[in-house]
Design an enzyme around this catalytic site. Sequence first.
Site, PDB file in Angstrom:
ATOM      1  N   GLU A 263      55.847  52.747  39.247  1.00  0.00           N
ATOM      2  CA  GLU A 263      56.913  53.153  38.327  1.00  0.00           C
ATOM      3  C   GLU A 263      56.319  53.892  37.141  1.00  0.00           C
ATOM      4  O   GLU A 263      55.218  53.542  36.704  1.00  0.00           O
ATOM      5  CB  GLU A 263      57.689  51.914  37.839  1.00  0.00           C
ATOM      6  CG  GLU A 263      58.465  51.221  38.938  1.00  0.00           C
ATOM      7  CD  GLU A 263      59.330  50.060  38.425  1.00  0.00           C
ATOM      8  OE1 GLU A 263      59.364  49.852  37.190  1.00  0.00           O
ATOM      9  OE2 GLU A 263      59.962  49.386  39.246  1.00  0.00           O
ATOM     10  N   HIS A 281      64.999  50.743  37.577  1.00  0.00           N
ATOM     11  CA  HIS A 281      64.660  49.495  36.880  1.00  0.00           C
ATOM     12  C   HIS A 281      65.696  49.194  35.792  1.00  0.00           C
ATOM     13  O   HIS A 281      65.376  49.036  34.614  1.00  0.00           O
ATOM     14  CB  HIS A 281      63.260  49.569  36.271  1.00  0.00           C
ATOM     15  CG  HIS A 281      62.599  48.227  36.169  1.00  0.00           C
ATOM     16  ND1 HIS A 281      61.283  48.019  36.454  1.00  0.00           N
ATOM     17  CD2 HIS A 281      63.081  46.999  35.809  1.00  0.00           C
ATOM     18  CE1 HIS A 281      60.970  46.739  36.274  1.00  0.00           C
ATOM     19  NE2 HIS A 281      62.060  46.101  35.880  1.00  0.00           N
TER      20      HIS A 281
END
Length: 529
Positions: A263, A281
């Site tokens: 990420e 997220h």
Amino acid sequence: MAPKVLISDKLSPAAVQIFKDRGIDADFLPDVGKDKEKLLEIIGQYDGLAIRSATKVTEKIIAAADNLKVIGRAGIGVDNVDIPKATARGIIVMNTPFGNAITTAEHAISMMMAVARQIPAADASTQSGKWEKSRFMGREITDKTLGLVGCGNIGSIVADRAIGLKMRVLAYDPFLTPERAMSLGVEKVELNDLLERADFITLHTPLTDKTRNIINADAIAKMKKGAYLINCARGGLADEKAVKAALDEGKLGGAAFDVFVEEPAKENILFGTSNFVSTPHLGASTSEAQENVALQVAEQMCDYLLHGAVRNALNMPSISAEEAPKLAPFVRLAEQLGSFAGQLTETAIQGVRLEYAGAVSEMNVQALTAAAITGLLTPLLQTVNMVSAPILAKERGVKVEEIRREKQGAYETYIRLTVITERQERSVAGTVFADGKPRVIQVKGINMEAELGQHMLYITNEDKPGFIGHLGMELGNNGVNIATFNLGRLAPGDDAICLVEVDGRVPEEVMSRLEAVSHVKQVKALEFQ
């Protein structure tokens, strides 16, 4: 002079106002967290640093933070803080472990519905001018079976919401007791049973060595054809390549991920796959959750900077300044005893009994119990601290009993921790010697004296000649150096326990060969910080 706090990420204006209302000089610079050089230049001015995820508190930043006393993370994850380096400089690191639970649970339910009804793809198709009613055939969730991998704070909220939606709920969680499962209205099962029976599977467990890729190709093969997988917990719990293959083959009916191994996930093997839903997220991204954690971290930081009170600290026990010097070595002992038991416990914990004998019984045993539970739960939950541990134990239905007594036996003072599981009771006892270092003095009723190093081997075996020599040869031939060796037994020829400190991790093949010795009952590698 008033304490000075830097807020280097976007935090609620109400949180900023809390600092000011309580007499703390707060500089709200929400973009400086992304500017490493600027942060490095100014961090030395501040007593406190309030952050979210954008600010990276690296070793270099900590080295320049000459006046910093506390770092407050508005949220749970502290991957962006170098906690060991902060600890070495005496900087407390706090988080807000419970502010995002409802929001994250709701997101998991939303993702389940989105993938079951193919809502993102149907939305894109409709807004592009198509009207493809026959293409988007969804699945109902009513009367379906939901499998929870992890049934802690967030998982239990998901269970409650799912039951309200008329779903049957299965739960796999080594710490979930039958009593707790009954109170939640879920059926406690083993992982394989869950995989075979669930129509939808949601992940709610921390990422540890044990849970990494818990959903891999083998696990997916055991699932129902057309099952759905939802991950709003941590990237890495599911093998992304295996999920991609299962979606392409039609083994999985769909998958929905809010988290990824890498990420920010600008690219990912799953992107573009049929009936895969993704979000960036967003588990904690609601205005209510953002407000809650911001207010919590501001209050916690104020309490510490103004009054020395410590809450939700990841690297400091909740004890007063006056009692800290005397209590500190026993806090360390309690945490080591808990960690020792936690690394050896693989079934649901029903209860923990802590016996405090001698001088330690007159101390702040609440802090010691919190330290012991922290050590016990850390191998599975990872992010436990001395404040959250008792709450997490209570949520899981783990009964904690404290017993204080006068001196008994050969030692002036000691702590004995007993873990009660569905199958057995296991106890370990320890004390603090004059040098201030903790020692293990008894394991499962077998007396010994051992200091716990970073890397330990725990071996139970039948007491037969030649084993110690065989163990030494096996380790020596594979370049594993023995630092200390401790042996205890009940009686000649009976059960024996070895606690061996080694200089590094023992290779898996060596562990396998030791386990294969006929009279060896258990070989376990333990690690202590």
